[in-house]
Design a protein around this motif. Structure first.
Motif, short mmCIF file in Angstrom:
data_model
loop_
_atom_site.label_atom_id
_atom_site.label_comp_id
_atom_site.label_asym_id
_atom_site.label_seq_id
_atom_site.Cartn_x
_atom_site.Cartn_y
_atom_site.Cartn_z
N LEU A 163 13.14 21.94 8.51
CA LEU A 163 13.58 21.44 6.96
C LEU A 163 12.70 20.55 6.53
O LEU A 163 12.38 20.51 5.27
CB LEU A 163 14.89 20.61 7.26
CG LEU A 163 16.17 21.46 7.61
CD1 LEU A 163 17.43 21.09 7.54
CD2 LEU A 163 16.19 22.94 6.61
N PHE A 164 12.03 19.51 7.30
CA PHE A 164 10.90 18.58 6.93
C PHE A 164 9.74 19.34 6.16
O PHE A 164 9.21 18.94 5.31
CB PHE A 164 10.34 17.81 7.91
CG PHE A 164 9.26 16.88 7.72
CD1 PHE A 164 9.29 15.47 6.93
CD2 PHE A 164 8.14 17.48 7.97
CE1 PHE A 164 8.23 15.08 6.53
CE2 PHE A 164 6.85 16.80 7.42
CZ PHE A 164 7.12 15.53 6.84
N LEU A 165 9.34 20.36 6.76
CA LEU A 165 8.21 21.23 6.21
C LEU A 165 8.69 21.99 4.95
O LEU A 165 7.98 22.29 4.18
CB LEU A 165 7.78 22.20 7.10
CG LEU A 165 6.63 21.34 8.30
CD1 LEU A 165 6.33 22.51 9.41
CD2 LEU A 165 5.20 21.21 7.69
N SER B 123 7.54 22.12 -0.59
CA SER B 123 8.10 22.15 -1.95
C SER B 123 7.58 21.02 -2.76
O SER B 123 7.31 21.03 -4.02
CB SER B 123 9.62 22.30 -1.99
OG SER B 123 10.32 21.51 -2.79
N ALA B 124 7.67 19.77 -2.35
CA ALA B 124 7.14 18.66 -2.77
C ALA B 124 5.70 18.77 -3.34
O ALA B 124 4.98 18.15 -4.13
CB ALA B 124 7.17 17.50 -2.03
N VAL C 126 9.41 12.09 2.51
CA VAL C 126 8.85 13.33 2.15
C VAL C 126 7.88 13.00 0.98
O VAL C 126 6.70 13.50 0.81
CB VAL C 126 9.71 14.27 2.07
CG1 VAL C 126 8.83 15.74 1.21
CG2 VAL C 126 10.24 15.06 3.32
N ALA C 127 8.61 12.51 0.16
CA ALA C 127 7.80 12.16 -1.19
C ALA C 127 6.68 11.28 -1.03
O ALA C 127 5.49 11.57 -1.50
CB ALA C 127 8.74 11.22 -2.26
N ARG D 244 0.84 -1.16 -0.13
CA ARG D 244 -0.11 -0.08 0.00
C ARG D 244 0.90 1.30 -0.07
O ARG D 244 1.73 1.20 0.90
CB ARG D 244 -0.82 0.05 1.36
CG ARG D 244 -1.80 0.98 1.42
CD ARG D 244 -3.10 0.69 2.09
NE ARG D 244 -3.46 1.90 2.58
CZ ARG D 244 -4.27 2.08 3.61
NH1 ARG D 244 -4.53 0.77 4.44
NH2 ARG D 244 -4.91 2.94 4.05
N LEU D 245 0.32 2.24 -0.90
CA LEU D 245 0.95 3.35 -0.95
C LEU D 245 1.48 4.08 0.48
O LEU D 245 0.77 4.46 1.17
CB LEU D 245 0.09 4.48 -1.52
CG LEU D 245 0.81 5.82 -1.75
CD1 LEU D 245 1.98 5.81 -2.79
CD2 LEU D 245 -0.21 6.86 -2.18
N GLY D 246 2.93 4.17 0.57
CA GLY D 246 3.32 5.19 1.66
C GLY D 246 3.38 4.54 2.99
O GLY D 246 4.20 4.87 3.83
#
Lengths: 401, 401, 401, 401
Positions: free
Chosen positions: A391-393, A398-399, A183-184, A163-165
């Motif tokens: 940095l995560f945010l 940006s993603a 993050v992706a 399953r995705l993710g």
């Protein structure tokens, strides 16, 4: 020696339920004998087990069965659930059934009724053919409360392997991972959730602001990726301090310079909102013109700020009656399908307690112990990421743009 | 009761030396009396203090003075340094002077001679009008070794209050900071260092690769921001594994998927380099065509891989004789002016031990305890950043391109 | 589409091998079909599975099979292991079989031969009817090396559910546990191990001394609970510093007071041992009269001090050639049945790499990330305790006296 | 260019105030010129400084002066404090003076009046010759609030260099310390505090129970070392669960065995107290017969359980209105002279916010980041110990009996 036959069906091996069942029996000094076992021949087929559990005394057997039911076993000799009427407000009968966060069914008149408002640590009120989770404090005298284990069936989530993710980083929480991959995946989940018209809630601590994540979080709000915001007083105060003074607890977010006694800005921010009459009023009056709270108010994103013992102020918007705050949180979480917890152990655990196990939960914190604690819900729908939330945010915004 | 007068000059208040001097005296149950104190009237002027220190016994007085000298005091009644000849290889006289990492001067024939190759935990060999730090193990019988405290003067660095990049976050190491600010400062320092033609060394652990920082680190190498690479066997093995198989300890860096028994790739990577005859040979033969080691070899960046007890392989390039490895590290660090330590406690501490206090050191790790430990060099030229090193490198590479 | 039938027997469910098998197949985009499955009807009976695994291409199938073998599956169509002769020193054939730390058998002439000196990340040399693990660097040209997966069988440890000491805290590493319970179990294991005449090794970092655990560790040595000591230079230097000066890196262990520039004692301790000619000589000459090293030397406990890049000195006893140090460690670990790793990530990982999976490993550290990392050996024989190592040793010494 | 002369007197160097003053001026792009400086000649004598601070604009000067006052400077040209009447409830005038936790004096009619109920982040109400700290939310329209910086003087605590218990580990928080030394100091402080008839408060989190510290904590209560207990709902629930079932969140504290779905005991403990009508009633009725809460109730130790968003239940005793809970906490902290914070970041920070800087605070937690955060109060009266709180309490109870 007393014994009872229990059964379970589903992805017993994948979800490690079969192993947990055996462990449970042995840990209780009981014995098991497998009567039937049918293994799913391929990845898609479920398995089935029936086994006889033997203990020395009836209370000991009950103890084992209680745990086995929690794992998804049901007693083979099906009966209706046993119901006892509460004798007073706020009190359950002594051996009330205490819920897990997994999908639960209660048997009444030979029918398996799904339990509504599933959450952990609740009682089940079985009334008029309807079964509902209720907190201890919400019990009223006369409520029909489910007691014991008969007629209870739990269906734990099963984590489909691809399953995705949620296939990645499920086994281990570590700071030694490539966060860009995470993050992706999370961005993909958020996009998918939004496309389906489902709700995303974000639980955020003030570290989001300290670490410079505020403007990226605002982007997420502006782009419609936040449907509910659950936080405490501190997030809002720090956010307002940044909006009004450019600092967070006195640290200038552009230059990193700290101000001695930096609490002054903090207190003035609170005073400014007080004077305006609250956050919404401050937005209307043009006092508050940027930041996470501003964006939420402009976008009509509902939020609850729950109070705590360490709050300064608090802001007029903060709910300082915690019974009320818990109820507001639970209400906003009703149809949420995905929850992001960003650097907020306190509110993250609060939210985790309220959610059914099938709501996906993503926990991000720089402290591995916090991630481990938040991710530990007995649910396969939780992932944890150990990283710098600022940095995560930035990466996430940006993603998603 | 015995006493001695000591003096110090410089930014005594800013650098908290005056406070440390008083503390030291009191901690040793000694007493001080300030004889003269001249305060710098503005930020640019130095201060001067002379004070009498009184202890109960001569050995007790020596103990206090030893610490005071470390702090930058010198005994007022100046004499030449006392020299004793080593009686055997590898051994210093019993009360040899053990160096700090601060700039030190030794008095000989009435002249203050600057000590060369300054580093901590060394002895000073005073020979032919030249003073040099030497490690205990490098002492040879007959070497003239400085003994005691007479004729020793230390000049601790002073941290100019507004110097680029080192004014921020100096007092506190915290994960609750905006790393983007730190990245901008570090990028500015790196640019400035390169423009001056000075050298930058990077000390990197394998977490750089695990967290997906490898390609960003490669960018830094390609753009000329890495003049020296100091690492261990693991960085190179993980880097090669990623270059050859796309995984790091069996975790696919693109998808985050882990491989059971993922060490196979790891071992095959080592075997491939062995077969080629080493990293340089592997690059020449076209076996290794990407990654940090590849870029360093192509760009002619000198590197040392120091061995450790936990090494797999090791690669033929890894220096497993640690005496030799320490010497190679020290040699490459000779003219370096800025050091970045990225997720490498072991090699970071090793490097920290070798550096004079005036070399700027930037430590980046997700574990605050590691940053605290690395930053604790008694030097104002160290900054620590608690963050995710993969995302940090992404930001840094983007800030520098 | 190509396929192969694999089989496995044992406690497949308890040890989660069956689950891991299914996961592996799906992760590789392959498919499985269970042909036969017999479940153990009680806790003592083993289970058996045979299943057909189908992949798109032969290389893809090999990839899956490689992982399945690691988990304990063997290819049903039994053949002898394939052997290739090494073409040069230090190099294995390209698709050599890389070992795990689990008990392994190799098939030759129809016989399953147990592999000796089992450790992970090695090759198997199959020579004269004997199979032995060998490190890559120990390969000599002409050595017959096992290649591929045919004729390989692994028997992972099975964790009997109620075995002394390893039933508790197996699933989770947390600082929120009652350490007294863990201490009691470990004390029982140590007593049992000693009674059986089996060996206990301790891997200890310098934090043991910093945190005041030195004297309790000395008690363990005196009472015969330490048969092997594996450490680095730092443990010995700090231990000697405490024995000679009462301080550890300049911090007085009785009063907690720190000395500015406390490295002086550290360096003088090293110099004193150098002068004596080593630790044993220092004990003989009456220079060293207490501490962990003193007790080990007096009791004849063999020890190895492995060097590292951050070592001061080092002491003459420290092995600075790490190839040699790894070999010495491995030699002393030969018959050890229980290993305690006390606050030593570096040496702990080094030791973990050398041990077969059935040696019990207890890791104690105050940092949960270290414990997680050390405990992550794919072995059920490892437990981790997050606590203060000084207080832990106090409790342990008291539980064992 | 505008300027102002400020003065400060006291242990300016020891307490690093002089340094902080200079830093502050430079950070604000202002300049200083020292007019007079008299250094204390011995450890007992205070120092005195007067300096002219020059800024570019009046608002810029005010900014600098605001910080300098926080540090203990006062404006040399003494005037009475400026008072503005609040125009509405809960709101202060825009540039109200926001307090620190240091002893403060306000000048009225030429007299320096000490501020009562000193705490940080409050306003000062100056009424009828009396000055009192008041929280923003407690302001009533018409209250005379101190505004600006004129007529304000702060006297920061000075840390006498050899004072019992607070001379050690002041500069550094590390897990690499000998906790036994810390325990001995804290035990001595507690004994001394009790002998003087002063009060000790303990702030405790549920980890105290999880880690097996409950019985040792009970010992402290029984021996009279706990005069006030401040905690949350969780401490009491876990304590009751242990008293009734021997488990803590389902983990058996004697054997360390965990129960699947261990929350059942937790919920039954809550239900049992609910049924009894609260903790005191449960003690009276013989339902609750051991544990921390039992001992406090028996000994008449006042306690407050403050609610939070993550609370289960809560117990009837838990104060869920956080305004009320903050007030109750503050009330019980009134005359307390020593506070121990045991594994409770949330309540520990809450308490830290309420205390004047001169109350001694001891923070114990296994997570160094928590200790750092709690200890960061700008007060020299705080010490932090990084250790296992269960073992710590065992040591402390044994040191005090």
């Amino acid at each position: 020696m007393v014994s009872e036959v229990v059964e379970a069906e589903g992805h017993l091996i994948d979800s490690q339920i079969l192993n947990a069942m055996f462990d449970t029996v042995v840990r209780h000094d009981a014995a098991f004998e497998v009567l039937t076992f049918r293994i799913g021949r391929t990845n898609d087929e479920p398995s089935f087990v029936s086994m006889r559990v033997t203990s020395k005394t009836p209370p000991a057997l009950t103890e084992v069965l209680e745990e086995l039911v929690t794992l998804g076993c049901s007693v083979a000799s099906v009966e209706d659930a046993h119901v006892v009427h509460a004798d007073r407000d706020g009190c359950a009968p002594d051996d009330f059934y205490s819920t897990t966060n997994h999908q639960t069914f209660v048997r009444q008149a030979g029918q398996w009724i799904p339990v509504e408002r599933q959450r952990m640590d609740a009682v089940i009120v079985l009334d008029g053919g309807k079964a509902t989770c209720r907190k201890l404090r919400e019990i009223r005298a006369g409520d029909p409360i489910v007691q014991g284990l008969r007629g209870i069936k739990i269906v734990p989530e099963f984590q489909p392997r691809d399953r995705l993710g949620f296939a990645f980083m499920s086994n281990e929480i570590s700071s030694e991972r490539r966060v860009e991959v995470g993050v992706a995946r999370i961005a993909a989940m958020m996009r998918e959730t939004r496309q389906k018209g489902e709700k995303i809630a974000v639980v955020a601590g003030p570290v989001v602001v300290h670490t410079g994540g505020g403007s990226y979080f605002s982007d997420l709000v502006r782009h419609g990726y936040v449907n509910v915001l659950l936080a405490g007083n501190a997030l809002a105060v720090h956010d307002v301090e940044q909006a009004l003074f450019g600092t967070s607890l006195g640290v200038d977010l552009e230059t990193g310079k700290a101000i001695e006694g930096g609490h002054r800005h903090h207190m003035r921010a609170i005073n400014a909102i007080f004077r305006a009459g609250g956050l919404e009023a401050a937005v209307e009056q043009g006092v508050l013109t940027s930041g996470v709270m501003y964006e939420c108010i402009r976008a009509g994103v509902p939020y609850v700020l729950a109070g705590s013992i360490r709050d300064d102020g608090p802001l007029p918007d903060t709910v300082m009656n915690l019974i009320e705050a818990q109820d507001c949180y639970a209400e906003l979480l009703r149809d949420v399908k995905l929850v992001l917890v960003l650097s907020s152990m306190l509110h993250g655990i609060g939210v985790g307690n309220m959610l059914p196990a099938w709501v996906r939960l993503v926990c991000v914190d720089i402290n591995p112990a916090v991630v481990t604690k938040l991710a530990d819900r007995g649910s396969s729908q939780t992932i944890g990421i150990v990283t710098d939330v600022g940095l995560f945010l930035r990466q996430l915004a940006s993603a998603l743009s």
